[in-house]
Design an enzyme around this catalytic site. Structure first.
Site, PDB file in Angstrom:
ATOM      1  N   ARG A  30      16.219  44.516  23.882  1.00  0.00           N
ATOM      2  CA  ARG A  30      16.571  43.566  24.954  1.00  0.00           C
ATOM      3  C   ARG A  30      15.326  42.798  25.386  1.00  0.00           C
ATOM      4  O   ARG A  30      14.403  43.360  25.977  1.00  0.00           O
ATOM      5  CB  ARG A  30      17.194  44.336  26.107  1.00  0.00           C
ATOM      6  CG  ARG A  30      18.414  45.140  25.633  1.00  0.00           C
ATOM      7  CD  ARG A  30      18.952  46.034  26.713  1.00  0.00           C
ATOM      8  NE  ARG A  30      19.487  45.242  27.817  1.00  0.00           N
ATOM      9  CZ  ARG A  30      20.247  45.746  28.768  1.00  0.00           C
ATOM     10  NH1 ARG A  30      20.559  47.024  28.771  1.00  0.00           N
ATOM     11  NH2 ARG A  30      20.681  44.980  29.741  1.00  0.00           N
ATOM     12  N   LYS A 103      20.460  63.654  22.197  1.00  0.00           N
ATOM     13  CA  LYS A 103      21.301  64.849  22.061  1.00  0.00           C
ATOM     14  C   LYS A 103      22.636  64.436  21.476  1.00  0.00           C
ATOM     15  O   LYS A 103      23.004  63.279  21.520  1.00  0.00           O
ATOM     16  CB  LYS A 103      21.527  65.495  23.435  1.00  0.00           C
ATOM     17  CG  LYS A 103      20.274  66.014  24.106  1.00  0.00           C
ATOM     18  CD  LYS A 103      20.625  66.818  25.350  1.00  0.00           C
ATOM     19  CE  LYS A 103      19.380  67.413  26.001  1.00  0.00           C
ATOM     20  NZ  LYS A 103      18.670  66.399  26.818  1.00  0.00           N
ATOM     21  N   GLY A 133      16.327  70.238  26.670  1.00  0.00           N
ATOM     22  CA  GLY A 133      16.069  71.079  27.833  1.00  0.00           C
ATOM     23  C   GLY A 133      16.723  70.504  29.057  1.00  0.00           C
ATOM     24  O   GLY A 133      17.150  69.354  29.064  1.00  0.00           O
ATOM     25  N   SER A 135      16.908  68.663  32.032  1.00  0.00           N
ATOM     26  CA  SER A 135      16.043  67.743  32.773  1.00  0.00           C
ATOM     27  C   SER A 135      16.759  66.448  33.106  1.00  0.00           C
ATOM     28  O   SER A 135      17.477  65.896  32.283  1.00  0.00           O
ATOM     29  CB  SER A 135      14.799  67.425  31.945  1.00  0.00           C
ATOM     30  OG  SER A 135      15.174  66.895  30.695  1.00  0.00           O
ATOM     31  N   LYS A 188      25.902  71.916  26.081  1.00  0.00           N
ATOM     32  CA  LYS A 188      25.814  72.196  27.517  1.00  0.00           C
ATOM     33  C   LYS A 188      26.406  71.046  28.327  1.00  0.00           C
ATOM     34  O   LYS A 188      26.942  71.256  29.422  1.00  0.00           O
ATOM     35  CB  LYS A 188      24.384  72.470  27.941  1.00  0.00           C
ATOM     36  CG  LYS A 188      23.509  71.228  28.005  1.00  0.00           C
ATOM     37  CD  LYS A 188      22.216  71.451  28.754  1.00  0.00           C
ATOM     38  CE  LYS A 188      21.286  70.241  28.627  1.00  0.00           C
ATOM     39  NZ  LYS A 188      21.913  68.931  28.846  1.00  0.00           N
TER      40      LYS A 188
END
Lengths: 240, 240
Positions: A30, A103, A133, A135, A188
Site C-alpha cells: 500500500r 498463524k 505465542g 500476544s 488456540k
C-alpha cells in the site's frame, strides 16, 4: 537490516520491537502506508497514533538490493497469501533467515506455514523459523512483558531468532517441535472464538474454563495425530 | 443418602447439585448452620439467599447410624483438617465411597489428600476418589455448565463417582492419574493468585498469558517429578 513483510498490527508491533536493536524496513503493497511511514513515522492503518521508532522505514517493492541487505526477513502477512508471496521473493533469497509469524492453515491444501515453505523453498525451508505465542500486538506496542515461542528444524536458526527477538520485556522460548508450535498457535484461536461465543450467550467462568480445558485437550490430540510433541501443549518446550 | 462433610460454599453447591438425584445430609460443626438448614432450608454462611433443595438436611454429630446410612461421603473441609476429620470418622467406615473435593497440600507433612488417606485408611484408601476441576461454587449453585475431573486408584470407584456427579450440566472426566489431578488442582491456585497480582500491578493480557502458560509448564514439571502423567496437565485424562 531486518525486513518485515506486512504492515498490519502484528507486523508493525514487531517492527517497533525489533527497531530497538536494528534498522527495520517494512514492506507494504500500500503506497499510502509506505509514504506515511517514510514521511511522518506513522502507519495510518496500524496504531495510527503511535510515532514509530526512527529505525523504521518502509518500501513498496521487492528488489535484489533490498533482499540482499536483509539479514532477517519477518513474514507477517496472512497464511492464505504465504504461497504467492514466497514465490515472489524466492528468486532473491540467499542466506537471509526467514521468520514466519503468521498463524493458521492454508485452506486450499490443509498445510501449515512450514509445509508451505517446504513446497516452495525445498531444503532452504529447514533453516526457517516460526514464532508463535499468546500476544496482542497493541500490548507489544506498549512494551508490555510478553512471551513467545520460536521453533525451527534448525537449532542454529532458533538460536539466532531467539537472540534477535529476546529483550528485557520480550521473552523467547525455543522449541524443536515445529508442528506443535504451529498447531497450538493456529488452533488456540478457534477455542478463543468459541470462548467469546460462550460468554456472549450468557455462560459463565465454569463453562468457559471447561471449554478452554477440553479445547486444549482436543488441540493436543489434533497435534499428536500430526506428529507434534504433546508436551508442547502444556506450555513446555524442549530447550536446546 | 449422600453425606457431605462441610458447609462452606463448595460443599453447599455440591450438596445442591447432588440433591437433584438423592437425599443429602450436610455435616457441620456449627449448630446455627445445622439449625438454619433444617428449619429454613438456608445456609446462613454460604449463599444465604438461596433456598436449598428439599432433599438437603443437616446434622451436627457423627454417629454409626449416620455413617451407615451414607452410600457416599463427600469430603469438603480444608485439607489442613483432613487428617483429624478422617481420624474421627475412620472407626465408622465400612463400604461408603469416600470422595475428596478438597484441594491442597498438608503443610505439616507436604502430603496430598490421597497420601493423607493412605496414612489413615490403609488399603481402604485405594477405593477413595478425588474430584478436581475449574469450577466456582457460585456458578454450580446457578446450574451453570461445569466440567470436573474425577480420579481414583480404583476404576470401579471412579465409575460410581462419575455416575453420581454427572448430569446434563455437570460433565465428569475420569482419570487414573490420582497424583496429577491433585497437583493440578492444588497448584493452579498459586498461578491464579499470581495472575491476579500481575493484573493488579498494571500488567496486561500478554503478561498474564505468559504467566499462565509458563505456570502450567512449571506445574507440569512439578507433577512429573511426583510421578504424575504430563498429559493430565493438558486437560487430557486417560479415559477408562
Amino acid at each position: 537490516m531486518i525486513l518485515v513483510l506486512g504492515s498490519g498490527n502484528f507486523a508493525t508491533s514487531l517492527a517497533q520491537h525489533l527497531a530497538q536493536k536494528s534498522k527495520v524496513v517494512i514492506y507494504s503493497r500500500r503506497q499510502e502506508v509506505v509514504h506515511s511511514i517514510n514521511t511522518w513515522n506513522k502507519n495510518p492503518t496500524a496504531f495510527p497514533d503511535f510515532v514509530l521508532h526512527h529505525n523504521i522505514s518502509a518500501i513498496g517493492q521487492f528488489s535484489q538490493q533490498l533482499l540482499d541487505s536483509a539479514a532477517y526477513i519477518v513474514y507477517s502477512i496472512p497464511t492464505q497469501a504465504q504461497r504467492s508471496v514466497l514465490l515472489q521473493i524466492a528468486p532473491f533469497l540467499t542466506t537471509q533467515l526467514l521468520i514466519f509469524v503468521n498463524k493458521g492453515i492454508e485452506i486450499s491444501t490443509g498445510k501449515l506455514p512450514s509445509e508451505i515453505c517446504a513446497d516452495i523453498l525445498g531444503p532452504l525451508a529447514q533453516t526457517c523459523a516460526y514464532l508463535s505465542g499468546p500476544s496482542f500486538a497493541a500490548e507489544i506496542m506498549l512494551g508490555q512483558p510478553t512471551a513467545c515461542s520460536i521453533s525451527s528444524p534448525s537449532p542454529e536458526s532458533a538460536r539466532r531468532c531467539h537472540a534477535l527477538f529476546q529483550s528485557e520485556n520480550f521473552l523467547i522460548y525455543d522449541s524443536l517441535d515445529v508442528i506443535g508450535v504451529q498447531i497450538a498457535g493456529a488452533l488456540k484461536n478457534v477455542i478463543a472464538l468459541a470462548s467469546g461465543a460462550c460468554m456472549g450467550v450468557g455462560f459463565m467462568q465454569n463453562s468457559r474454563a471447561a471449554l478452554i480445558t477440553r479445547g486444549l485437550a482436543e488441540i493436543t490430540r489434533f497435534g499428536i495425530a500430526l506428529g507434534a510433541d504433546p508436551i508442547t501443549f502444556s506450555g513446555l518446550v524442549r530447550i536446546f
